[in-house]
Write a protein that holds these residues in place. Structure first.
Motif, short mmCIF file in Angstrom:
data_model
loop_
_atom_site.label_atom_id
_atom_site.label_comp_id
_atom_site.label_asym_id
_atom_site.label_seq_id
_atom_site.Cartn_x
_atom_site.Cartn_y
_atom_site.Cartn_z
N THR A 11 7.09 4.14 6.77
CA THR A 11 6.90 5.34 7.58
C THR A 11 7.82 5.29 8.80
N ARG A 12 7.89 4.10 9.43
CA ARG A 12 8.78 3.90 10.58
C ARG A 12 10.22 4.28 10.22
N LEU A 43 6.49 -5.76 10.76
CA LEU A 43 6.68 -5.34 9.37
C LEU A 43 7.70 -4.21 9.34
N GLU A 47 3.80 -3.89 17.45
CA GLU A 47 3.28 -2.98 16.43
C GLU A 47 1.76 -3.06 16.48
N GLY A 48 1.09 -2.27 15.63
CA GLY A 48 -0.36 -2.34 15.56
C GLY A 48 -0.81 -3.35 14.52
N SER A 49 -2.13 -3.52 14.38
CA SER A 49 -2.65 -4.48 13.38
C SER A 49 -2.34 -4.02 11.97
N HIS A 50 -2.18 -2.68 11.78
CA HIS A 50 -1.81 -2.17 10.45
C HIS A 50 -0.92 -0.94 10.53
N THR A 51 -0.18 -0.83 11.64
CA THR A 51 0.72 0.32 11.85
C THR A 51 1.93 -0.13 12.68
N ASN A 52 3.01 0.62 12.61
CA ASN A 52 4.13 0.40 13.53
C ASN A 52 3.90 1.25 14.78
N THR A 105 1.63 4.26 6.35
CA THR A 105 1.47 5.01 5.11
C THR A 105 0.28 5.95 5.16
N ASN A 140 -4.53 -10.17 11.94
CA ASN A 140 -4.58 -8.69 12.01
C ASN A 140 -6.03 -8.22 11.99
N HIS A 147 8.72 1.18 -1.33
CA HIS A 147 7.60 0.22 -1.41
C HIS A 147 7.93 -0.91 -2.38
N ARG A 171 10.41 -3.29 -0.85
CA ARG A 171 9.78 -4.20 0.13
C ARG A 171 8.95 -5.27 -0.60
N ARG A 221 -0.35 -13.66 15.44
CA ARG A 221 0.09 -13.85 14.05
C ARG A 221 1.17 -14.92 13.97
N GLY A 260 8.22 -1.20 8.43
CA GLY A 260 7.38 -0.12 7.91
C GLY A 260 8.21 0.98 7.27
N VAL A 301 0.87 -1.17 0.00
CA VAL A 301 0.00 0.00 0.00
C VAL A 301 0.91 1.23 0.00
N1 PDD Z 1 -0.35 -1.41 6.63
N2 PDD Z 1 2.69 -2.87 10.39
C1 PDD Z 1 1.73 -3.55 9.74
C2 PDD Z 1 1.31 -4.88 10.29
C3 PDD Z 1 1.14 -2.99 8.59
O1 PDD Z 1 0.18 -3.68 7.93
C4 PDD Z 1 1.56 -1.72 8.12
C5 PDD Z 1 0.98 -1.11 6.88
C6 PDD Z 1 2.56 -1.04 8.84
C7 PDD Z 1 3.10 0.29 8.40
O2 PDD Z 1 3.92 0.17 7.26
P1 PDD Z 1 4.10 1.35 6.21
O3 PDD Z 1 4.62 2.53 6.95
O4 PDD Z 1 5.09 0.81 5.24
O5 PDD Z 1 2.74 1.61 5.62
C8 PDD Z 1 3.12 -1.66 9.95
C9 PDD Z 1 -0.95 -1.03 5.37
C10 PDD Z 1 -1.06 0.44 5.19
C11 PDD Z 1 -2.28 -1.77 5.20
O6 PDD Z 1 -2.28 -2.98 5.49
O7 PDD Z 1 -3.27 -1.20 4.76
#
Ligand code: PDD
Length: 279
Positions: A205-206, A201, A177-182, A241, A152, A47, A50, A138, A203, A33
């Motif tokens: 942004t991280r 992950l 980390e979060g389910s979709h964030t660091n 992101t 997640n 991106h 990765r 996970r 990340g 993403v």
């Molecule tokens: N999620 N950790 C997890 C488990 C993630 O799924 C994500 C991103 C991140 C942050 O990574 P980045 O900074 O590269 O977006 C950390 C995306 C946005 C999603 O699943 O929608």
């Protein structure tokens, strides 16, 4: 909406995915993403790097990753997203073949799918968000950005049902980390985030935020954060992101720090936005 599917651009409704697709049957695939700022893709090389890594770890071959930057640009152009902020999603599965756990023999072409859409955010950076802690259920390769996201999804749904935005995943007492964030925390005035490992992950942004801290002379540590440490942190924030740097103002129903996004979080978001304007 016009999407990209297996090498061509087509109306979304015209896409036909095989029921034998290993993404559908087995969750056997990877994704990325990315987003735009003012119509320009941000950190796209990172991106794509990765994505190469994720594909390599799952041993999925046959994707011309070098050409995907142009595909994303084309998706933005065709869908009239050259101005404003948009999200680009791209996924690759191992392809369609009779269901079996081992890889298809002979190998099949991977399935590729991508779309671009206007960004719709469900939070306000000036207000911050609530989070809850949940056990990390996970697998042990969270460094791969796989589409197998059921753990997640369950964690995030639990957060939503508790009126929170994010679930912070905890393994052996460590907040990863979060389910979709660091995850970041400010402890004793210094910035902490979990070190890279197979349990988070890597990340983008991280990584950019760590670079921003270093460039600004703000002490930053990649060290494991105990769940008790985030409870008494000055600030906690999420990085991703779409989230950028987003303050967590309530954790498991109790205020974090002063209960509003903290000065370090807000400063880092401002520096991050400057970075997005430069690239
Ligand atoms: N999620 N950790 C997890 C488990 C993630 O799924 C994500 C991103 C991140 C942050 O990574 P980045 O900074 O590269 O977006 C950390 C995306 C946005 C999603 O699943 O929608």
């Amino acid at each position: 909406m016009t999407v990209y599917f297996n090498g061509s651009y087509q109306p979304k409704d015209a896409v036909r995915v095989s029921p034998d697709d290993r993404g559908f049957l087995l969750g056997d695939g990877v994704y990325e993403v990315a987003r735009t700022y003012g119509g320009r893709l941000f950190a796209i090389d990172r991106h794509l790097e990765r994505l190469r890594y994720s594909l390599g770890e799952l041993r999925i071959t046959g994707v011309a990753v070098d050409t995907l930057g142009q595909v994303f640009e084309e998706l933005l152009r065709i869908n009239g997203l050259m101005a404003g902020d948009a999200l680009v999603y791209f996924q690759v599965t191992r392809g369609a073949a009779r269901r079996a756990h081992g890889f298809p023999e002979p190998p099949v072409a991977p399935t590729t799918y991508g779309y671009a859409a206007p960004l719709a955010l469900k939070f306000d950076h000036t207000k911050g968000v609530a989070a809850i802690t949940v056990p990390d259920r996970r697998w042990a390769r969270c460094d791969i950005k796989t589409i197998s996201l059921v753990a997640n999804c369950l964690a995030n749904q639990e957060a939503q049902e508790a009126g929170a935005f994010e679930a912070i995943l905890v393994r052996d007492g460590v907040a990863l980390e979060g389910s979709h964030t660091n995850l970041f925390a400010v402890l004793g005035g210094e910035v902490w985030t979990a070190p890279l490992s197979n349990y988070i992950l890597p990340g983008i942004t991280r990584a950019i935020l760590i670079g921003i801290c270093r460039a600004a002379g703000m002490p930053v540590h990649e060290r494991p954060i105990q769940v008790e440490e985030i409870r008494r942190a000055d600030e906690v924030f999420l990085a991703g992101t779409t989230t950028e740097a987003l303050g967590v103002v309530r954790l498991d129903g109790r205020p974090v720090g002063t209960g509003v996004p903290g000065p370090v979080t807000l400063r880092l978001r401002q520096l991050f936005l400057k970075e997005t304007a430069r690239r």
